[in-house]
Structure formats: C-alpha cells, structure tokens
Design a protein around this motif. Structure first.
Motif, mmCIF file in Angstrom:
data_model
loop_
_atom_site.group_PDB
_atom_site.id
_atom_site.type_symbol
_atom_site.label_atom_id
_atom_site.label_comp_id
_atom_site.label_asym_id
_atom_site.label_seq_id
_atom_site.Cartn_x
_atom_site.Cartn_y
_atom_site.Cartn_z
ATOM 1 N N ASP A 8 0.859 -1.179 0.000
ATOM 2 C CA ASP A 8 0.000 0.000 0.000
ATOM 3 C C ASP A 8 0.901 1.237 0.000
ATOM 4 N N ASN A 9 0.301 2.414 -0.002
ATOM 5 C CA ASN A 9 1.103 3.640 -0.114
ATOM 6 C C ASN A 9 1.819 4.015 1.184
ATOM 7 N N HIS A 10 1.641 3.237 2.257
ATOM 8 C CA HIS A 10 2.342 3.489 3.508
ATOM 9 C C HIS A 10 3.550 2.575 3.698
ATOM 10 N N VAL A 11 3.759 1.643 2.770
ATOM 11 C CA VAL A 11 4.876 0.700 2.851
ATOM 12 C C VAL A 11 5.811 0.965 1.678
ATOM 13 N N ARG A 38 2.348 -19.666 -8.164
ATOM 14 C CA ARG A 38 2.549 -18.246 -7.894
ATOM 15 C C ARG A 38 2.072 -17.923 -6.492
ATOM 16 N N VAL A 39 2.758 -16.976 -5.852
ATOM 17 C CA VAL A 39 2.335 -16.469 -4.551
ATOM 18 C C VAL A 39 2.271 -14.951 -4.653
ATOM 19 N N GLU A 40 1.112 -14.394 -4.332
ATOM 20 C CA GLU A 40 0.953 -12.944 -4.293
ATOM 21 C C GLU A 40 0.999 -12.506 -2.838
ATOM 22 N N VAL A 41 1.850 -11.532 -2.551
ATOM 23 C CA VAL A 41 2.022 -11.026 -1.192
ATOM 24 C C VAL A 41 1.587 -9.565 -1.183
ATOM 25 N N HIS A 42 0.659 -9.245 -0.288
ATOM 26 C CA HIS A 42 0.149 -7.882 -0.145
ATOM 27 C C HIS A 42 0.532 -7.384 1.249
ATOM 28 N N LEU A 43 1.252 -6.258 1.305
ATOM 29 C CA LEU A 43 1.701 -5.681 2.569
ATOM 30 C C LEU A 43 1.016 -4.341 2.792
ATOM 31 N N ALA A 44 0.601 -4.099 4.034
ATOM 32 C CA ALA A 44 -0.068 -2.840 4.365
ATOM 33 C C ALA A 44 0.299 -2.425 5.780
ATOM 34 N N ASP A 45 0.328 -1.121 5.981
ATOM 35 C CA ASP A 45 0.500 -0.538 7.309
ATOM 36 C C ASP A 45 -0.819 0.150 7.633
ATOM 37 N N LYS A 56 0.987 -3.820 11.204
ATOM 38 C CA LYS A 56 1.556 -4.278 9.927
ATOM 39 C C LYS A 56 0.766 -5.506 9.494
ATOM 40 N N HIS A 57 0.305 -5.505 8.258
ATOM 41 C CA HIS A 57 -0.599 -6.537 7.763
ATOM 42 C C HIS A 57 -0.003 -7.204 6.523
ATOM 43 N N CYS A 58 -0.046 -8.523 6.492
ATOM 44 C CA CYS A 58 0.451 -9.287 5.351
ATOM 45 C C CYS A 58 -0.603 -10.300 4.929
ATOM 46 N N THR A 59 -0.928 -10.291 3.652
ATOM 47 C CA THR A 59 -1.815 -11.294 3.066
ATOM 48 C C THR A 59 -1.021 -12.052 2.025
ATOM 49 N N MET A 60 -1.073 -13.379 2.066
ATOM 50 C CA MET A 60 -0.417 -14.227 1.066
ATOM 51 C C MET A 60 -1.465 -15.096 0.404
ATOM 52 N N GLU A 61 -1.404 -15.122 -0.916
ATOM 53 C CA GLU A 61 -2.317 -15.948 -1.696
ATOM 54 C C GLU A 61 -1.493 -16.856 -2.593
ATOM 55 N N ALA A 62 -1.601 -18.155 -2.377
ATOM 56 C CA ALA A 62 -0.864 -19.136 -3.170
ATOM 57 C C ALA A 62 -1.780 -19.681 -4.259
ATOM 58 N N ARG A 63 -1.284 -19.676 -5.489
ATOM 59 C CA ARG A 63 -2.015 -20.244 -6.617
ATOM 60 C C ARG A 63 -1.554 -21.676 -6.810
ATOM 61 N N ILE A 83 5.206 -10.923 7.804
ATOM 62 C CA ILE A 83 5.587 -11.775 6.667
ATOM 63 C C ILE A 83 5.897 -13.186 7.161
ATOM 64 N N GLY A 84 6.660 -13.293 8.235
ATOM 65 C CA GLY A 84 7.010 -14.599 8.785
ATOM 66 C C GLY A 84 5.795 -15.371 9.264
ATOM 67 N N GLU A 85 4.906 -14.698 9.970
ATOM 68 C CA GLU A 85 3.697 -15.358 10.481
ATOM 69 C C GLU A 85 2.799 -15.799 9.325
ATOM 70 N N ALA A 86 2.637 -14.955 8.311
ATOM 71 C CA ALA A 86 1.808 -15.330 7.162
ATOM 72 C C ALA A 86 2.392 -16.535 6.433
ATOM 73 N N SER A 87 3.708 -16.591 6.311
ATOM 74 C CA SER A 87 4.325 -17.733 5.618
ATOM 75 C C SER A 87 4.112 -19.024 6.419
ATOM 76 N N ARG A 88 4.199 -18.954 7.742
ATOM 77 C CA ARG A 88 3.950 -20.142 8.569
ATOM 78 C C ARG A 88 2.489 -20.600 8.450
ATOM 79 N N LYS A 89 1.568 -19.644 8.437
ATOM 80 C CA LYS A 89 0.152 -19.984 8.269
ATOM 81 C C LYS A 89 -0.103 -20.612 6.897
ATOM 82 N N LEU A 90 0.563 -20.089 5.872
ATOM 83 C CA LEU A 90 0.376 -20.619 4.527
ATOM 84 C C LEU A 90 0.884 -22.057 4.429
#
Length: 103
Positions: A8-11, A38-45, A56-63, A83-90
């Motif tokens: 996003d525009n804050h990161v 493919r993995v799309e990573v979305h980062l936001a503050d 700090k917010h991270c969304t990961m979408e695995a195709r 980022i680390g927590e999202a990767s572990r959840k994924l």
C-alpha cells in the motif's frame, strides 16, 4: 514459483523488502515444488505513519495447480514479523489442503 509483491502507499516496497519476501516464501514453500505456481504477497500498514500494536498486515495468496487459491493473513508489530507469520500460516494451510488430496 513466481512471487509477486504488492504494497500500500504506507509501505516502501524497496529491493531489500522484495528480496526478503521472496526468500521467506521460497524457503517456506520449497517442499511443495511445482504444486504452487505463484504467490501474491500484499503488505499494508494500517496506521500509516502512526505506530501501533499489530498494525503491519500481510496477506499471502498461493495459486495451486488445478485448485482454488489458498489465502492467509497475519498482523504483527513489524513487517518482517507479519511476513514470517503469514508464511507459517500458509505452510499449515497447504499441508492441510494438499494432505487431504493425497488421502
């Protein structure tokens, strides 16, 4: 596996952040091989310039080949933590969903 980073525009999505995200995703998902295309990573503050707990917010979408996308989100006080927590959840989500297919 291709890793796409969106911020996003804050990161500030600089090269160091992009390399960190690619390395974390590659390390976490290496055992899934060609199943993840493919993995799309979305980062936001969420608080912008203000500080706050877990802003700090991270969304990961695995195709996945032949399957619907698998999506997880994580929040943490730091971007690297999110980022680390999202990767572990994924990894847990993929283990669960792909494990069910194998049975």
């Amino acid at each position: 596996m291709k890793v796409l980073l969106n911020t996003d525009n804050h990161v500030q999505g600089d090269e160091a952040l992009a390399q960190h995200v690619e390395q974390v995703v590659a390390d976490a998902l290496q055992r899934f091989g060609d199943q993840v295309s493919r993995v799309e990573v979305h980062l936001a503050d969420t608080n912008g310039q203000k500080s706050g707990d877990n802003d700090k917010h991270c969304t990961m979408e695995a195709r996945l080949e032949g399957r619907p996308p698998a999506t997880v989100t994580a929040e943490a006080p730091t971007m690297r933590g999110a980022i680390g927590e999202a990767s572990r959840k994924l990894v847990r989500l993929l283990d669960s969903s792909l494990g069910k297919l194998a049975r």
